[in-house]
Design a protein around this motif. Structure first.
Motif, mmCIF file in Angstrom:
data_model
loop_
_atom_site.group_PDB
_atom_site.id
_atom_site.type_symbol
_atom_site.label_atom_id
_atom_site.label_comp_id
_atom_site.label_asym_id
_atom_site.label_seq_id
_atom_site.Cartn_x
_atom_site.Cartn_y
_atom_site.Cartn_z
ATOM 1 N N GLU A 137 41.386 40.443 32.445
ATOM 2 C CA GLU A 137 41.744 41.203 31.824
ATOM 3 C C GLU A 137 40.727 42.560 30.942
ATOM 4 O OE1 GLU A 137 43.001 39.981 28.279
ATOM 5 O OE2 GLU A 137 45.278 39.749 29.645
ATOM 6 N N PRO A 138 39.599 42.292 31.124
ATOM 7 C CA PRO A 138 38.415 42.795 30.501
ATOM 8 C C PRO A 138 38.276 44.003 31.578
ATOM 9 C CG PRO A 138 37.497 40.838 30.202
ATOM 10 C CD PRO A 138 39.046 41.314 30.740
ATOM 11 N N TRP A 139 37.894 44.112 32.719
ATOM 12 C CA TRP A 139 37.153 45.144 33.707
ATOM 13 C C TRP A 139 38.540 44.995 34.740
ATOM 14 C CZ3 TRP A 139 35.749 39.634 32.179
ATOM 15 C CH2 TRP A 139 34.200 39.857 32.001
ATOM 16 N N ALA A 140 39.373 44.596 34.668
ATOM 17 C CA ALA A 140 40.519 45.282 36.452
ATOM 18 C C ALA A 140 41.721 46.142 35.386
ATOM 19 C CB ALA A 140 41.112 44.007 36.903
ATOM 20 N N GLY A 155 45.861 47.430 36.349
ATOM 21 C CA GLY A 155 46.596 47.421 37.750
ATOM 22 C C GLY A 155 47.244 45.977 37.396
ATOM 23 N N ASP A 156 48.420 45.923 37.857
ATOM 24 C CA ASP A 156 50.078 44.909 37.468
ATOM 25 C C ASP A 156 49.090 43.962 38.293
ATOM 26 O OD1 ASP A 156 50.902 45.887 34.942
ATOM 27 O OD2 ASP A 156 52.516 46.796 36.946
ATOM 28 N N TRP A 157 48.285 44.486 38.997
ATOM 29 C CA TRP A 157 47.818 42.821 40.145
ATOM 30 C C TRP A 157 47.586 42.350 39.947
ATOM 31 C CZ3 TRP A 157 43.404 41.832 41.223
ATOM 32 C CH2 TRP A 157 41.913 42.566 40.823
ATOM 33 N N LYS A 158 46.686 42.256 38.234
ATOM 34 C CA LYS A 158 46.138 40.935 38.040
ATOM 35 C C LYS A 158 47.067 40.217 37.125
ATOM 36 C CE LYS A 158 44.871 43.452 33.909
ATOM 37 N NZ LYS A 158 43.984 44.118 32.517
ATOM 38 N N GLY A 159 48.117 40.324 36.770
ATOM 39 C CA GLY A 159 48.960 39.273 37.088
ATOM 40 C C GLY A 159 49.853 38.312 38.130
ATOM 41 N N GLN A 160 49.601 39.130 38.925
ATOM 42 C CA GLN A 160 51.084 38.336 40.536
ATOM 43 C C GLN A 160 49.948 37.398 40.956
ATOM 44 O OE1 GLN A 160 51.820 42.111 42.447
ATOM 45 N NE2 GLN A 160 52.909 42.832 40.680
ATOM 46 N N TRP A 161 50.159 37.249 42.166
ATOM 47 C CA TRP A 161 49.475 35.856 43.222
ATOM 48 C C TRP A 161 48.199 36.832 42.729
ATOM 49 C CZ3 TRP A 161 48.251 36.738 47.729
ATOM 50 C CH2 TRP A 161 48.148 37.852 48.449
ATOM 51 N N LEU A 162 47.855 38.066 43.988
ATOM 52 C CA LEU A 162 46.263 38.607 44.357
ATOM 53 C C LEU A 162 46.293 37.843 43.072
ATOM 54 C CD1 LEU A 162 44.814 39.735 46.159
ATOM 55 C CD2 LEU A 162 46.102 41.932 45.638
ATOM 56 N N GLY A 163 46.422 38.497 41.885
ATOM 57 C CA GLY A 163 45.251 38.207 40.759
ATOM 58 C C GLY A 163 45.106 37.366 39.956
ATOM 59 N N SER A 216 41.085 35.800 40.674
ATOM 60 C CA SER A 216 40.559 35.123 39.336
ATOM 61 C C SER A 216 40.195 33.537 39.556
ATOM 62 C CB SER A 216 41.648 34.784 38.063
ATOM 63 O OG SER A 216 42.236 36.260 37.543
ATOM 64 N N ILE A 217 40.890 33.111 40.124
ATOM 65 C CA ILE A 217 40.061 31.046 40.316
ATOM 66 C C ILE A 217 39.235 31.998 41.213
ATOM 67 C CG2 ILE A 217 40.715 29.332 41.872
ATOM 68 C CD1 ILE A 217 44.202 29.721 40.982
ATOM 69 N N ILE A 218 38.424 32.505 42.493
ATOM 70 C CA ILE A 218 38.139 32.431 43.295
ATOM 71 C C ILE A 218 36.396 33.261 42.103
ATOM 72 C CG2 ILE A 218 36.177 33.752 45.330
ATOM 73 C CD1 ILE A 218 39.191 33.814 46.156
ATOM 74 N N PRO A 267 36.175 37.780 21.684
ATOM 75 C CA PRO A 267 36.773 38.706 21.828
ATOM 76 C C PRO A 267 36.725 39.582 23.290
ATOM 77 C CG PRO A 267 35.000 38.284 20.092
ATOM 78 C CD PRO A 267 35.055 37.020 20.834
ATOM 79 N N ILE A 268 36.123 38.933 23.798
ATOM 80 C CA ILE A 268 35.534 39.789 25.019
ATOM 81 C C ILE A 268 37.444 39.834 26.136
ATOM 82 C CG2 ILE A 268 35.212 39.976 27.968
ATOM 83 C CD1 ILE A 268 32.507 39.230 26.720
ATOM 84 N N PHE A 269 37.968 38.728 25.283
ATOM 85 C CA PHE A 269 39.232 37.906 26.390
ATOM 86 C C PHE A 269 40.757 38.647 25.272
ATOM 87 C CE2 PHE A 269 35.839 35.898 28.021
ATOM 88 C CZ PHE A 269 35.664 35.665 29.647
ATOM 89 N N PRO A 270 40.950 40.078 25.470
ATOM 90 C CA PRO A 270 42.211 40.014 24.394
ATOM 91 C C PRO A 270 43.009 39.229 24.653
ATOM 92 C CG PRO A 270 42.056 42.031 26.198
ATOM 93 C CD PRO A 270 40.523 41.208 26.237
ATOM 94 N N GLY A 271 43.763 38.339 26.177
ATOM 95 C CA GLY A 271 44.875 37.394 26.538
ATOM 96 C C GLY A 271 44.488 36.469 25.816
#
Length: 171
Positions: free
Chosen positions: A56-59, A61-69, A73-75, A118-122
């Motif tokens: 969330e703080p760095w990327a 686009g919508d891709w970060k909420g999909q399977w690629l994201g 994220s896990i990596i 505070p870094i992670f708004p989610g």
């Protein structure tokens, strides 16, 4: 036709990886394992926090909420986990108690949910999180701490025993 290309296989000792390499692999694998399981917990509604929160703080686009994201994220959590494992190695590796790993996991939980929040708004403020999310998150951090801590402490103890045995043989 008996060709011998070096020492017999039975006389060769297994080459072991360096302790630091083991710590790095343990951290990386631990981060991937526990964040992957945390994602499964998210899918089953045990928690409201996805591993994608790290993007969330760095990327953009919508891709970060999909399977690629999710995969990225896990990596990324696995890579960040290497630093956590190296910190455990530097400070706590000599302690052989499981409780040290539990404490380490709780400290990491506090770091993420209170200091880095505070870094992670989610991630909502701690007081606004539901009970399932808090309990599930604490459990995953504790399991991560025990996994990394016990793996590193066990290897440290085994290394110490091997060195003592080698010293006794030489003496």
């Amino acid at each position: 036709m008996s060709e011998q290309q070096g020492p017999l296989e039975q006389n060769q000792q297994e080459k072991t990886m360096s302790f630091i390499a083991m710590v790095i692999l343990t951290g990386f694998f631990g981060g991937i394992l526990w964040s992957g399981l945390a994602y499964i917990a998210y899918l089953f509604n045990f928690t409201n926090i996805r591993p994608n929160i790290i993007l969330e703080p760095w990327a953009l686009g919508d891709w970060k909420g999909q399977w690629l994201g999710t995969i990225i994220s896990i990596i990324m959590i696995g890579i960040i986990s290497i630093a956590a494992a190296l910190l455990y190695y530097a400070v706590l590796r000599r302690f052989r108690s499981m409780w040290v790993g539990i404490g380490y996991g709780i400290v990491l939980f506090g770091l993420v949910f209170f200091i880095l929040n505070p870094i992670f708004p989610g991630i909502r403020p701690f007081a606004e999180l539901n009970r399932n999310t808090i309990i599930t998150s604490i459990c995953f951090y504790v399991l991560y701490g025990v996994f990394v801590g016990y793996s590193i402490s066990y290897e440290e103890n085994e290394l110490r025993i091997r060195k003592k045995q080698e010293a006794d043989v030489v003496a």
